[in-house]
Structures are given as C-alpha cells and as structure tokens.
Enzyme design. Structure first.
Site, PDB file in Angstrom:
ATOM      1  N   HIS A   1      80.038  29.991  41.788  1.00  0.00           N
ATOM      2  CA  HIS A   1      81.116  29.723  41.732  1.00  0.00           C
ATOM      3  C   HIS A   1      81.182  29.076  39.634  1.00  0.00           C
ATOM      4  CE1 HIS A   1      82.205  26.100  41.839  1.00  0.00           C
ATOM      5  NE2 HIS A   1      82.769  25.852  42.763  1.00  0.00           N
TER       6      HIS A   1
ATOM      7  N   GLU B   1      84.984  26.513  50.538  1.00  0.00           N
ATOM      8  CA  GLU B   1      83.625  25.777  50.887  1.00  0.00           C
ATOM      9  C   GLU B   1      84.055  24.257  51.727  1.00  0.00           C
ATOM     10  OE1 GLU B   1      81.296  23.879  50.441  1.00  0.00           O
ATOM     11  OE2 GLU B   1      80.844  23.622  48.550  1.00  0.00           O
TER      12      GLU B   1
END
Length: 421
Positions: free
Chosen positions: A230, A298
């Site tokens: 990202h 994550e």
C-alpha cells in the site's frame, strides 16, 4: 545491550548490483563465463534506457567486473569506473562457449551433480558453486566493510555471480525459487541492523512495468501473482507499528498510488486487504472494483499497534530483545500474532486466490505480510524475514505460479516513484 540490535534507522550502507546488458553470447544462447565478448545490438540499445534511469541515482563509487560487457554497462551511467576482479563471473571451465542444450546432452549427469551438490567443478576445470558462493559473499562483505555509513556503491557484474549473492537471501530448498537475474536487472542490498538485507531483486522497471520474464510466463499460460504494498500513511512517516490499525493514505501516499496506477495500469482481478490504506491503493489499479480478503491483512501487533519503536522498547524491552535479537518468535504485543502465524495465514490466502492463467492476479497488501510470503519460499531459516529489507510503499513484486511451485521473478520494484522530488 538492548540497543545493539537497533542502530539509528538512518545509518545504513547500500550496494546496487546491476547485471550487464545483453551480450552477443546471451543472444546466441551460449555460456560466457569468463570469456570476454561484447554486447549485442539490443544490449547496446538498452544502455541508453539504463543510463537515463541511473543518471538520477547518486553513487559514492561505481565498481565493475573487468569483463568488457560489464565495463561497457558501467560506463553508460558513470565516467569513473573502478575495475575489481572480485566481481568477475563464475568460471565455467570447459563449458564456456557451449549452449545449455549442448552441456546437457554431453555432460548432463555432471551438470546435475554440480548444481545439486555445489561441490563439483563446473566444466571439470571451473569453480564449484560452493567456491563461487564463498568468493561472491566475501567480495560483498569486504565492500560493505570498506564503505562508510550512508554510502551507496554500484557494482556491475554477471548473472552467475548474482546467483551466488542471492543464495544468502533467497536460497531454495532443493530447487531455485527465484528467476535468473535479467540483463540490466537491478538488485539492491542494504546493510543495516548488523547484517545485509535484500532490498530489491531483478528490477527492470526502466524497461517497463512488466518485465520480459513476467510477459513470458503469462504468454506461456502460467499465472503470475502481483503483490503490491500500500501507499504511505502518517503512521509510516512517524515510524509507528500499524499492524491491523486502519490508517488511511496520507498526501504522499495518494500521490504514490496515483503514480502506481499510471505506471502499472488497471487490471481485471484485484484482491486487497480490507484495511483502507490497501483498499485505496488497490482502487488505482483495478478495472472492475476490488475484492477484499481478510487474511491479506498485516500482522496483528496486539498492544504495540500505533506505537513507535522507541515507545515499544521503553515498555517491552525484554520482548523486543527476545524476538529481534534472539530470534524467538513471540506473539507481538502480547495479544497479537507471531510471525509464523502471519506467514501461514497469508500464504493460505494467496493459495486460495483465483489465479488467472491468461493474465496477472493482483493483490494489494502490506510490507510485513508480503515479506513473510516471499521469505516462506526460501530456506533461510529467518524468524521474521530478516533477510529481506522493508520494501517501499506501492512497490511491486511478481511471483510466477509454476508447476514446480512459486518462482520469484522480481521483488520490490518501485521505478514509478523515482519521478517524485
């Protein structure tokens, strides 16, 4: 001392390896080894593109193998080239000048043994892979020792030499799990936290967003997975441990994502972590909307989420030393996940994706999660993917899903960000 594994984050040394441009021997399909020879016409043409890209990179020194194909490549982006025999290609003995097919037909059994045992001489009179590996690692470590803090040195070398260098970071378990370095491919190794770490591999972003390797696999009907980290968040900027905290992109992160979309284009199938920093990035490369997948998130960092490294060290010094100095894989932040739990979860999520055989399958995720997957393909024995450096926001990694298993085609390519001031 607890401080020793955590030197200042801005103290590092970097070696930028570049494989020489295509040689005439590469074009003819023969093994060059230490035989000297010039570049092919396509190799010469590629130097303009490579030189234009590297002209904006700042190097404290440029080092080259003595072979002319390497020296010529180095001269495309530097007027001052230091020749060093330590970075010469592997000695292939009597196999030099032969095509792979000829070596396989005439010396197939010896070749298999040389590759599998790493202790049998290539071409009877050449180096063993073990000797080549020791020579390459010694050359790299010696150069790092000679460099000052925050210095960056370019080294132009060869594909076989790079195989030896990469063995420390991407060694497979009985098979090669990464592609052979492409001509003009850039591989960066950063020495920080007391050890060398692979920061990028086989970056040919100067030739376009999808390398010749990627295109070859796709055209051959083999699925290729694109893993994208990202864009930047405020937590990244403040060096906070985000974990599964739902931070959005900051101003620079949005610009990074826009540049990614312009460079990489839009794709039919784009999966994403549901966290907004990933979703916002994924939307820049999606043609028909994005598909959220929870297990692409994550690492869950428990009570450490949102804290800086300094804050975590102050409150949990023993846990930090146990995990990052001693290699014991504890759950992060007491209530979070261990690295092995992240690895298992993320790998299962990747396996469950519908991989397109006629194009790219794109998944946008996170730095730790992507490194855990790449590291899981190796036999480095890392406890938290420490052989790999944290890659840049919006960087791109390609994995070919072959019949032999996943093969890393490149890692952490971020050529699109080089236009940023």
């Amino acid at each position: 001392m607890i401080g020793q594994p955590y030197p200042p984050l801005d103290t590092r040394k970097e070696i930028v390896f570049i494989r020489h441009a295509e040689s005439q021997a590469n074009l003819d399909g023969v093994w060059n080894g230490r035989t000297d020879g010039g570049l092919s016409p396509a190799g010469e043409a590629s130097l303009e593109v490579l030189g234009r890209r590297l002209s904006t990179w700042e190097f404290d020194a440029v080092v080259s193998s003595p072979l002319s194909r390497a020296v010529r490549t180095a001269e495309s982006f530097s007027d001052e080239v230091v020749v060093d025999e330590a970075f010469i290609e592997i000695d292939l003995g009597r196999w030099e000048g032969m095509a792979l097919e000829e070596v396989q037909s005439k010396h197939g059994e010896r070749l298999k043994q040389a590759l599998s045992t790493r202790t049998i001489r290539m071409g009877e009179t050449g180096e063993t892979l073990e000797e080549a590996g020791q020579r390459a690692i010694a050359a790299v470590d010696r150069l790092f020792e000679q460099m000052g803090d925050d210095e960056r040195v370019a080294v132009v070398t060869h594909g076989g030499f790079m195989q030896s260098v990469l063995h420390r970071h991407l060694a497979g378990d009985g098979r090669r799990i990464h592609a052979f370095t492409s001509n003009t491919g850039i591989t960066r190794i950063i020495h920080q936290f007391g050890r060398p770490r692979l920061a990028s591999f086989n970056d040919t972003g100067h030739m376009g967003p999808r390398s010749e390797l990627v295109q070859r696999h796709v055209q051959g009907g083999e699925p290729v997975l694109t893993l994208i980290r990202h864009g930047q968040t405020r937590a990244n900027l403040e060096r906070r441990w985000q974990g599964q905290g739902d931070w959005g992109l900051d101003e620079l992160g949005h610009r990074q994502a826009d540049l990614l979309g312009e460079w990489y284009g839009r794709h039919q199938t784009v999966y994403t972590s549901p966290l907004q920093r990933a979703t916002a990035t994924a939307e820049r490369v999606a043609m028909n909307g994005v598909i959220p997948v929870d297990d692409l998130m994550e690492l869950n960092m428990g009570e450490w989420e949102g804290l800086t490294t300094e804050e975590i060290l102050e409150k949990w010094p023993e846990d930090m030393e146990t995990i990052y100095a001693n290699g014991v894989d504890l759950p992060r932040g007491g209530t979070g996940e261990s690295w092995s739990q992240l690895t298992i979860r993320f790998a299962a999520a990747v396996d469950a994706l519908e991989h397109r055989g006629d194009g790219l399958t794109v998944a946008v995720a996170h730095g730790g999660a992507i490194r855990s997957y790449v590291s899981s393909l190796t036999n480095t024995g890392d406890s938290h993917s420490e052989s790999l450096y944290t890659h840049p926001n919006t960087s791109v990694t390609h994995i070919a899903m072959t019949g032999r298993g996943p093969e890393i085609l490149d890692f952490a390519v971020a050529a699109h960000l080089e236009s940023l001031p």
